[in-house]
Design an enzyme around this catalytic site. Structure first.
Site, short mmCIF file in Angstrom:
data_model
loop_
_atom_site.label_atom_id
_atom_site.label_comp_id
_atom_site.label_asym_id
_atom_site.label_seq_id
_atom_site.Cartn_x
_atom_site.Cartn_y
_atom_site.Cartn_z
CG HIS A 85 -1.78 -1.23 1.32
ND1 HIS A 85 -3.02 -1.31 0.74
CD2 HIS A 85 -1.57 -2.43 1.92
CE1 HIS A 85 -3.54 -2.50 0.97
NE2 HIS A 85 -2.67 -3.20 1.69
CG HIS A 97 -6.23 1.08 -0.92
ND1 HIS A 97 -6.33 1.75 0.27
CD2 HIS A 97 -6.22 -0.25 -0.59
CE1 HIS A 97 -6.38 0.89 1.27
NE2 HIS A 97 -6.32 -0.33 0.77
CD GLU A 116 -21.93 -3.65 25.32
OE1 GLU A 116 -22.85 -3.85 26.14
OE2 GLU A 116 -22.07 -2.96 24.29
CG HIS A 137 -30.10 -10.54 27.84
ND1 HIS A 137 -30.72 -10.13 26.70
CD2 HIS A 137 -29.73 -9.41 28.51
CE1 HIS A 137 -30.75 -8.80 26.67
NE2 HIS A 137 -30.16 -8.34 27.75
#
Length: 695
Positions: A40, A274, A422, A484
């Site tokens: 790159h 790129h 989270e 859950h």
């Protein structure tokens, strides 16, 4: 003690040599990628002016002292542009050579395809998964502010800036947004995010996928936004970067407009810049544009006077480091006790004797392992460099410690409120651990570890001592239902290399596990704890050592050589009940508590033979989750009592029984495996059917 600005003044610039240094960096990137046929180069070329100014004029660093605690940190979140970083490490004297640059992305080189911490001197973090660098840089900035506030309040002795360079891809990933939002709330003015605003991604222009007003978004987060529209004006770059490092009460976004692949006329500004080479003809054209011979070799792209100029960073860094050492010596004289505390902290010296004060209860007492873990954290507060918090679940996971929260106005706060973020929480823990030597911890429910998984993997890859405290560890969560109730999470986490998954059976094992966790600062831990109360089991003198070994015989009838029942966490007491029932029929069973299979697997063959003799073929494993991996320990003719489907809403005991985790199922499995081994008790029993397992 130092109280002045920590942003150093630049050395005398030499415009012509600066221009040549930038041109060399651009030509090196184009040449190396073309020579290798992969890599790159486009971003490294476009950002060469920025990286030169940052490393040679602005960054507070000392190549000869790469571990200097008060150095600025630079994180390349856009890790695919590793050549940009490696080139500056070469130019400024971190020990890389032109040959190292040429070997980039090669097996065994010092310059892997993406930056790797602990592998290349000067690399602060392993990056590549986009957005991770941004989020972990937030953690670095938090830890830096916390350390300064705790040990040198009112001084800038330990103050420094965390710089992170990100591209459009980094800012599209959700983890960067989560962390940036928290950074604004916390007012992390020691954090500077440089955004390479080139409008290009691998597939296309950002016009197809990313048209939001990023500047407005960051202002809404509470950030200060600075603009650079002249990416090749070195003096303007320096002025803006210096302004960005000023302490204003807010983190700073520097929006830098660039043209990917510049100065290539053919590839500049295109997605094709790129990755991959530009071709021989275009490479020759780029070299000519930059003032080199079209057939210049790698060595020909770096003139001796250019390298001598950029290596001035060594002299500049030595001066900065020497000044800081003088300030440190002055502080040590004025406050020897405080300096000694900080030196002990930095040296990893701490006392874990506070663990002895944690009440583990008596046999038969009912105590949830999450509660004991909370008691451990509070007992260790102040004695051990643990620092962390929770994703808005501190009351439920019981990890909150005494004191105030970390905030924009209280950097010394003892507890972090991550908010409901989270993924960012796990990435921030990586940053705190990288900043070191904090042992960061963070907590949520086990089922939400899925949100954290990419950052957990990266932390394990880097060998960071983060502690992920996961509670509500099975379908015993109960009425909240299958969304859950974790089923596959424990098994999944165990597949992550270098991650220790620890599931204690009772409060005694929780405390013993923490002794090993604190002694292993270079391994992350997933600590899996129960919501429901569990009985404290009978213990003996060898229990603590057995826990730290990962597996040991917790209960045994007779010689225990008829049957082994392996279990973790809340299923250990169930296994003991089953073994006691089997003992009534004359079956000599041993119950092996295995709180951490990773620790057990590391033990010597002799130790494992004592716990699980090879000759003992009748084996059952019990765990309230997916059981596939347990066949490693019970063999193909052993039995595994596990949960292989999602849970449902109902009380914990009801759901456990419905999903096959109950006493009758364990006893039936024991008879089945005994029946597979003629000559052992109950040798005529038949293998257990699926219907029998779930009845």
């Amino acid at each position: 003690m130092a109280t002045e600005s920590t942003n150093p003044t630049s050395t005398t610039t030499q415009p012509e040599l600066d221009t040549r240094a930038v041109a060399s960096a651009q030509a090196l990137a184009a040449h190396i990628v073309q020579a290798k046929g992969h890599g790159h180069g486009g971003t490294a070329m476009a950002l060469a002016p920025l990286s030169h100014v940052l490393f040679s004029r602005v960054l507070r660093h000392s190549p000869a002292h790469p571990d200097w605690p008060a150095r600025d940190r630079f994180v390349l979140s856009a890790g695919h542009a590793s050549l940009l970083l490696y080139t500056q490490l070469f130019f400024t004297g971190y020990g890389l050579t032109l040959d190292d640059l040429a070997k980039s992305r090669s097996l065994g080189s010092k310059t892997p395809g993406h930056p790797e911490v602990h592998h290349t001197v000067g690399v602060e973090m392993s990056t590549g998964p986009l957005g991770q660098g941004v989020a972990s840089a937030v953690g670095m900035a938090m830890a830096a502010r916390h350390e300064s506030a705790v040990f040198t309040p009112g001084s800038t002795l330990l103050d420094h800036t965390t710089w992170v360079l990100a591209g459009d891809g980094c800012l599209q990933e959700g983890v960067s947004g989560e962390a940036s939002s928290l950074a604004g709330t916390l007012g992390l003015d020691n954090l500077v995010l440089i955004w390479d605003d080139n409008g290009i991604t691998i597939d296309s222009s950002t016009a197809d996928t990313f048209t939001e007003d990023v500047r407005a978004r960051y202002r809404a987060y509470g950030w200060r936004v600075l603009e650079i529209d002249t990416p090749n004006d070195l003096d303007a770059l320096e002025a803006t970067l210096r302004a960005a490092a000023e302490r204003t009460g807010r983190p700073t976004l520097v929006a830098l407009r660039t043209v990917i692949g510049a100065p290539s006329a053919k590839f500049g500004g295109r997605s094709a810049a790129h990755a991959g080479g530009f071709g021989a003809d275009e490479l020759a054209a780029v070299k000519t544009t930059l003032g080199f011979a079209p057939d210049a070799t790698l060595q020909g792209l770096v003139a001796p006077e250019t390298l001598e100029h950029t290596r001035g960073a060594l002299t500049r860094g030595d001066e900065l480091h020497r000044e800081w050492e003088a300030d440190l010596a002055s502080w040590s004289t004025l406050d020897p006790e405080g300096a000694a505390r900080w030196i002990a902290f930095r040296g990893g010296e701490f006392d874990t004797s506070a663990l002895d004060s944690v009440k583990v209860g008596s046999p038969g007492d009912l105590i949830a392992t999450r509660k004991t873990n909370g008691a451990v954290l509070r007992a260790l507060q102040g004695a051990v460099p643990l620092w962390g918090g929770s994703a808005d679940l501190a009351g439920s996971t019981t990890v909150e410690v005494d004191g105030d929260r970390f905030s924009a106005t209280n950097s010394a706060g003892e507890f972090i409120r991550f908010g409901i973020r989270e993924h960012a929480m796990a990435a921030i823990l990586n940053g705190i651990a990288l900043q070191g030597p904090w042992r960061p911890f963070a907590s949520t429910y086990l089922v939400f570890s899925d949100y954290m998984r990419p950052s957990i993997r990266l932390g394990a890859l880097m060998g960071l001592g983060a502690v992920y405290v996961f509670t509500h560890d099975s379908v015993a969560v109960g009425e909240d239902g299958p969304t859950h109730q974790p089923v596959e999470q424990i098994a999944s986490l165990r597949t992550v290399p270098s991650l220790d998954v620890v599931r204690p059976a009772d409060s005694i094992e929780v405390v013993a596990a923490w002794r090993r966790i604190l002694a292993s600062p270079d391994r992350p831990v997933a600590l899996v704890l129960s919501r429901q109360d569990l009985p404290v089991l009978e213990s003996h003198d060898t229990t603590p050592a057995g826990v730290t070994a990962g597996g040991y015989v917790r209960w045994q009838h007779g010689d225990g050589n008829d049957l082994a029942i392996l279990a973790t966490g809340s299923e250990v007491h169930l296994a003991i009940k089953a073994a006691a029932r089997l003992a009534e029929d004359g079956i000599c069973a041993r119950v092996v508590s295995m709180p951490c299979v990773e620790w057990f697997a590391e033990q010597s063959t002799d130790y494992r033979e004592v716990v699980l003799p090879v000759a003992l073929r009748a084996r059952v494993a019990v765990e309230a989750g997916r059981g596939d991996a347990w066949y490693r320990w019970v063999g193909l003719d052993g039995c595994v009592v596990s949960i292989e489907e999602f849970g449902e809403s109902g009380s914990g005991p009801q759901v456990l029984r419905r999903r096959g985790i109950h006493l009758d199922a364990v006893i039936a499995a024991a008879h089945a495996t005994l029946g597979a081994h003629p000559g052992t008790p109950q040798g005529t029993s038949k293998p257990l059917t699926n219907e029998e397992r779930t009845s």
